[in-house]
Structure formats: C-alpha cells, structure tokens
Design a protein around this motif. Structure first.
Motif, PDB file in Angstrom:
ATOM      1  N   ALA A  56     -20.185  -6.722  20.282  1.00 56.36           N
ATOM      2  CA  ALA A  56     -20.851  -6.467  19.139  1.00 56.36           C
ATOM      3  C   ALA A  56     -22.273  -7.479  19.544  1.00 56.36           C
ATOM      4  O   ALA A  56     -23.234  -6.992  18.756  1.00 56.36           O
ATOM      5  CB  ALA A  56     -20.082  -7.130  18.081  1.00 56.36           C
ATOM      6  N   GLU A  57     -21.945  -8.531  19.849  1.00 56.14           N
ATOM      7  CA  GLU A  57     -23.165  -9.416  20.077  1.00 56.14           C
ATOM      8  C   GLU A  57     -24.335  -8.804  20.822  1.00 56.14           C
ATOM      9  O   GLU A  57     -25.281  -8.848  20.797  1.00 56.14           O
ATOM     10  CB  GLU A  57     -22.539 -10.716  20.803  1.00 56.14           C
ATOM     11  CG  GLU A  57     -22.113 -11.667  19.715  1.00 56.14           C
ATOM     12  CD  GLU A  57     -21.285 -13.033  20.379  1.00 56.14           C
ATOM     13  OE1 GLU A  57     -21.852 -13.340  21.697  1.00 56.14           O
ATOM     14  OE2 GLU A  57     -20.617 -13.573  19.885  1.00 56.14           O
ATOM     15  N   PHE A  58     -23.774  -8.112  22.193  1.00 58.05           N
ATOM     16  CA  PHE A  58     -24.714  -7.568  23.122  1.00 58.05           C
ATOM     17  C   PHE A  58     -25.547  -6.534  22.234  1.00 58.05           C
ATOM     18  O   PHE A  58     -26.692  -6.224  22.537  1.00 58.05           O
ATOM     19  CB  PHE A  58     -24.013  -6.864  24.142  1.00 58.05           C
ATOM     20  CG  PHE A  58     -24.964  -6.266  25.007  1.00 58.05           C
ATOM     21  CD1 PHE A  58     -25.561  -6.742  26.154  1.00 58.05           C
ATOM     22  CD2 PHE A  58     -25.145  -4.788  25.231  1.00 58.05           C
ATOM     23  CE1 PHE A  58     -26.487  -6.222  26.923  1.00 58.05           C
ATOM     24  CE2 PHE A  58     -25.705  -4.375  26.156  1.00 58.05           C
ATOM     25  CZ  PHE A  58     -26.684  -4.860  27.192  1.00 58.05           C
ATOM     26  N   ASN A  59     -24.864  -5.659  21.362  1.00 61.94           N
ATOM     27  CA  ASN A  59     -25.412  -4.698  20.513  1.00 61.94           C
ATOM     28  C   ASN A  59     -26.382  -5.096  19.590  1.00 61.94           C
ATOM     29  O   ASN A  59     -27.710  -4.529  19.642  1.00 61.94           O
ATOM     30  CB  ASN A  59     -24.130  -3.889  19.958  1.00 61.94           C
ATOM     31  CG  ASN A  59     -24.982  -2.550  19.209  1.00 61.94           C
ATOM     32  OD1 ASN A  59     -25.426  -1.804  19.958  1.00 61.94           O
ATOM     33  ND2 ASN A  59     -24.606  -2.470  17.870  1.00 61.94           N
ATOM     34  N   GLN A  89     -26.784   3.389  17.173  1.00 61.77           N
ATOM     35  CA  GLN A  89     -26.490   3.512  15.940  1.00 61.77           C
ATOM     36  C   GLN A  89     -24.994   3.834  15.790  1.00 61.77           C
ATOM     37  O   GLN A  89     -24.202   3.473  14.889  1.00 61.77           O
ATOM     38  CB  GLN A  89     -27.346   4.447  15.122  1.00 61.77           C
ATOM     39  CG  GLN A  89     -27.121   4.674  13.761  1.00 61.77           C
ATOM     40  CD  GLN A  89     -27.264   3.191  12.961  1.00 61.77           C
ATOM     41  OE1 GLN A  89     -28.158   2.712  13.229  1.00 61.77           O
ATOM     42  NE2 GLN A  89     -26.329   2.491  11.893  1.00 61.77           N
ATOM     43  N   ARG A  90     -24.686   5.030  16.605  1.00 63.41           N
ATOM     44  CA  ARG A  90     -23.140   5.388  16.678  1.00 63.41           C
ATOM     45  C   ARG A  90     -22.226   4.067  17.137  1.00 63.41           C
ATOM     46  O   ARG A  90     -21.383   3.817  16.500  1.00 63.41           O
ATOM     47  CB  ARG A  90     -22.926   6.353  17.461  1.00 63.41           C
ATOM     48  CG  ARG A  90     -23.261   7.718  17.239  1.00 63.41           C
ATOM     49  CD  ARG A  90     -22.890   8.668  18.067  1.00 63.41           C
ATOM     50  NE  ARG A  90     -23.067   8.530  19.560  1.00 63.41           N
ATOM     51  CZ  ARG A  90     -24.070   8.872  20.075  1.00 63.41           C
ATOM     52  NH1 ARG A  90     -25.181   9.737  19.614  1.00 63.41           N
ATOM     53  NH2 ARG A  90     -23.953   8.625  21.528  1.00 63.41           N
ATOM     54  N   ALA A  91     -22.834   3.419  17.756  1.00 65.51           N
ATOM     55  CA  ALA A  91     -22.060   2.262  18.417  1.00 65.51           C
ATOM     56  C   ALA A  91     -21.796   1.210  17.197  1.00 65.51           C
ATOM     57  O   ALA A  91     -20.946   0.617  16.833  1.00 65.51           O
ATOM     58  CB  ALA A  91     -22.721   1.517  19.584  1.00 65.51           C
ATOM     59  N   LYS A  92     -23.022   0.903  16.636  1.00 66.93           N
ATOM     60  CA  LYS A  92     -22.819  -0.025  15.476  1.00 66.93           C
ATOM     61  C   LYS A  92     -22.183   0.493  14.439  1.00 66.93           C
ATOM     62  O   LYS A  92     -21.379  -0.439  13.745  1.00 66.93           O
ATOM     63  CB  LYS A  92     -24.507  -0.438  14.777  1.00 66.93           C
ATOM     64  CG  LYS A  92     -24.486  -1.070  13.763  1.00 66.93           C
ATOM     65  CD  LYS A  92     -25.841  -1.224  13.023  1.00 66.93           C
ATOM     66  CE  LYS A  92     -26.037  -2.403  12.049  1.00 66.93           C
ATOM     67  NZ  LYS A  92     -27.249  -2.331  11.623  1.00 66.93           N
ATOM     68  N   ASN A  93     -22.139   1.636  14.115  1.00 63.66           N
ATOM     69  CA  ASN A  93     -21.142   2.310  13.057  1.00 63.66           C
ATOM     70  C   ASN A  93     -20.024   2.295  13.638  1.00 63.66           C
ATOM     71  O   ASN A  93     -18.690   2.028  12.724  1.00 63.66           O
ATOM     72  CB  ASN A  93     -21.644   3.652  12.712  1.00 63.66           C
ATOM     73  CG  ASN A  93     -23.007   3.957  12.047  1.00 63.66           C
ATOM     74  OD1 ASN A  93     -23.586   3.020  11.514  1.00 63.66           O
ATOM     75  ND2 ASN A  93     -23.392   5.155  12.157  1.00 63.66           N
ATOM     76  N   GLU A  94     -19.425   2.327  14.591  1.00 64.95           N
ATOM     77  CA  GLU A  94     -17.966   1.912  15.042  1.00 64.95           C
ATOM     78  C   GLU A  94     -17.779   0.585  15.051  1.00 64.95           C
ATOM     79  O   GLU A  94     -16.506   0.495  14.537  1.00 64.95           O
ATOM     80  CB  GLU A  94     -17.962   2.605  16.674  1.00 64.95           C
ATOM     81  CG  GLU A  94     -16.706   2.683  17.091  1.00 64.95           C
ATOM     82  CD  GLU A  94     -15.560   3.598  16.408  1.00 64.95           C
ATOM     83  OE1 GLU A  94     -14.204   3.545  16.929  1.00 64.95           O
ATOM     84  OE2 GLU A  94     -16.309   4.651  15.735  1.00 64.95           O
ATOM     85  N   LEU A  95     -18.622  -0.167  15.380  1.00 67.64           N
ATOM     86  CA  LEU A  95     -18.160  -1.690  15.373  1.00 67.64           C
ATOM     87  C   LEU A  95     -17.876  -2.056  13.962  1.00 67.64           C
ATOM     88  O   LEU A  95     -17.037  -2.756  13.587  1.00 67.64           O
ATOM     89  CB  LEU A  95     -19.465  -2.196  15.962  1.00 67.64           C
ATOM     90  CG  LEU A  95     -19.251  -2.308  17.665  1.00 67.64           C
ATOM     91  CD1 LEU A  95     -20.507  -3.041  18.070  1.00 67.64           C
ATOM     92  CD2 LEU A  95     -18.015  -2.797  18.330  1.00 67.64           C
ATOM     93  N   ALA A  97     -16.872  -0.017  11.558  1.00 64.10           N
ATOM     94  CA  ALA A  97     -15.508   0.752  11.344  1.00 64.10           C
ATOM     95  C   ALA A  97     -14.611  -0.137  11.557  1.00 64.10           C
ATOM     96  O   ALA A  97     -13.317  -0.175  11.138  1.00 64.10           O
ATOM     97  CB  ALA A  97     -15.690   2.036  11.719  1.00 64.10           C
ATOM     98  N   LEU A  98     -14.647  -0.957  12.900  1.00 60.13           N
ATOM     99  CA  LEU A  98     -13.367  -1.703  13.564  1.00 60.13           C
ATOM    100  C   LEU A  98     -13.650  -3.043  12.741  1.00 60.13           C
ATOM    101  O   LEU A  98     -12.384  -3.627  13.021  1.00 60.13           O
ATOM    102  CB  LEU A  98     -13.625  -1.716  14.742  1.00 60.13           C
ATOM    103  CG  LEU A  98     -13.575  -0.428  15.808  1.00 60.13           C
ATOM    104  CD1 LEU A  98     -13.811  -0.938  17.391  1.00 60.13           C
ATOM    105  CD2 LEU A  98     -12.240   0.022  15.822  1.00 60.13           C
ATOM    106  N   GLY A  99     -14.456  -3.319  11.825  1.00 55.86           N
ATOM    107  CA  GLY A  99     -14.507  -4.680  11.217  1.00 55.86           C
ATOM    108  C   GLY A  99     -14.958  -5.878  12.152  1.00 55.86           C
ATOM    109  O   GLY A  99     -14.642  -7.067  11.736  1.00 55.86           O
ATOM    110  N   ILE A 100     -15.617  -5.321  13.113  1.00 54.85           N
ATOM    111  CA  ILE A 100     -16.416  -6.319  14.190  1.00 54.85           C
ATOM    112  C   ILE A 100     -17.518  -6.965  13.549  1.00 54.85           C
ATOM    113  O   ILE A 100     -17.695  -7.781  13.725  1.00 54.85           O
ATOM    114  CB  ILE A 100     -16.231  -5.812  15.614  1.00 54.85           C
ATOM    115  CG1 ILE A 100     -14.795  -5.277  16.178  1.00 54.85           C
ATOM    116  CG2 ILE A 100     -16.943  -6.869  16.401  1.00 54.85           C
ATOM    117  CD1 ILE A 100     -14.834  -4.393  17.305  1.00 54.85           C
ATOM    118  N   LEU A 101     -18.431  -5.981  12.750  1.00 52.49           N
ATOM    119  CA  LEU A 101     -19.528  -6.296  12.441  1.00 52.49           C
ATOM    120  C   LEU A 101     -19.516  -6.287  11.156  1.00 52.49           C
ATOM    121  O   LEU A 101     -18.742  -5.746  10.471  1.00 52.49           O
ATOM    122  CB  LEU A 101     -20.547  -5.395  12.774  1.00 52.49           C
ATOM    123  CG  LEU A 101     -21.253  -5.339  14.374  1.00 52.49           C
ATOM    124  CD1 LEU A 101     -22.308  -4.463  14.596  1.00 52.49           C
ATOM    125  CD2 LEU A 101     -21.908  -6.804  14.748  1.00 52.49           C
TER     126      LEU A 101
END
Length: 101
Positions: A56-59, A89-95, A97-101
C-alpha cells in the motif's frame, strides 16, 4: 481475493496480480525500486514476501506524482502510460476493498 489480515504477507505473484504487472516486475521493484522508491519485502524460505501495508505504501509512493509528471519523467508512450495508470487504479481499489487503504 487475498485475505485482509495485516499480519499476512503476499507472494510476488499475488502482489503482481494486485498491481497489474508481472511477478518479475515486482521483484525488480524490490531489488532496484522505481522513482527512487523500493518495495519493502523480506525473504522467507528463499522466497520474497511483501506485507500488505508495504504494498500500500509503495502504491501510494508510485501515485504521488501527477500523471503528467510521471509520463514526462519516464518518457513512456501514451498507451503504456494508460495501461499502467489503469493497473495502479485497480491495485488501489483492491487495497481499499481489503481495508488496507
């Protein structure tokens, strides 16, 4: 979907899937970084493992520049830039959805 527990780690293929890139790109991010930022990871049993928070931080670091600055910095084609922006954007959305961001 990958589990959202913060103590769990991702393999390079799992991180690659979230980021929309190949696992070799993830390994390159770990070893060499991009835009001066390396992806934090640990070796466990000879394999790389990435914490959800580190991904998440890297993204976030990858997305800290404006799209035009990023494109000018790397001199990539518009088509490649659009593909990478969609992957981020897909990675951000997934993160999210996982509650990481």
């Amino acid at each position: 979907m990958i589990a959202s527990k913060s103590h769990e780690f991702l393999s390079t293929p799992q991180a690659a899937q979230l980021m929309g890139v190949s696992y070799t790109t993830v390994i390159d991010w770990i070893k060499n970084g991009v835009y001066g930022v390396k992806l934090a990871a640990s070796r466990v049993g000879g394999r790389w493992r990435i914490a959800h928070e580190d991904l998440a931080e890297f993204n976030a670091a990858m997305n800290s520049e404006t799209p035009q600055q990023t494109r000018e910095h790397t001199k990539i084609s518009a088509k490649e830039f659009a593909r990478k922006e969609k992957a981020h954007q897909r990675a951000k959305n997934e993160l999210v959805a996982l509650g990481i961001l």
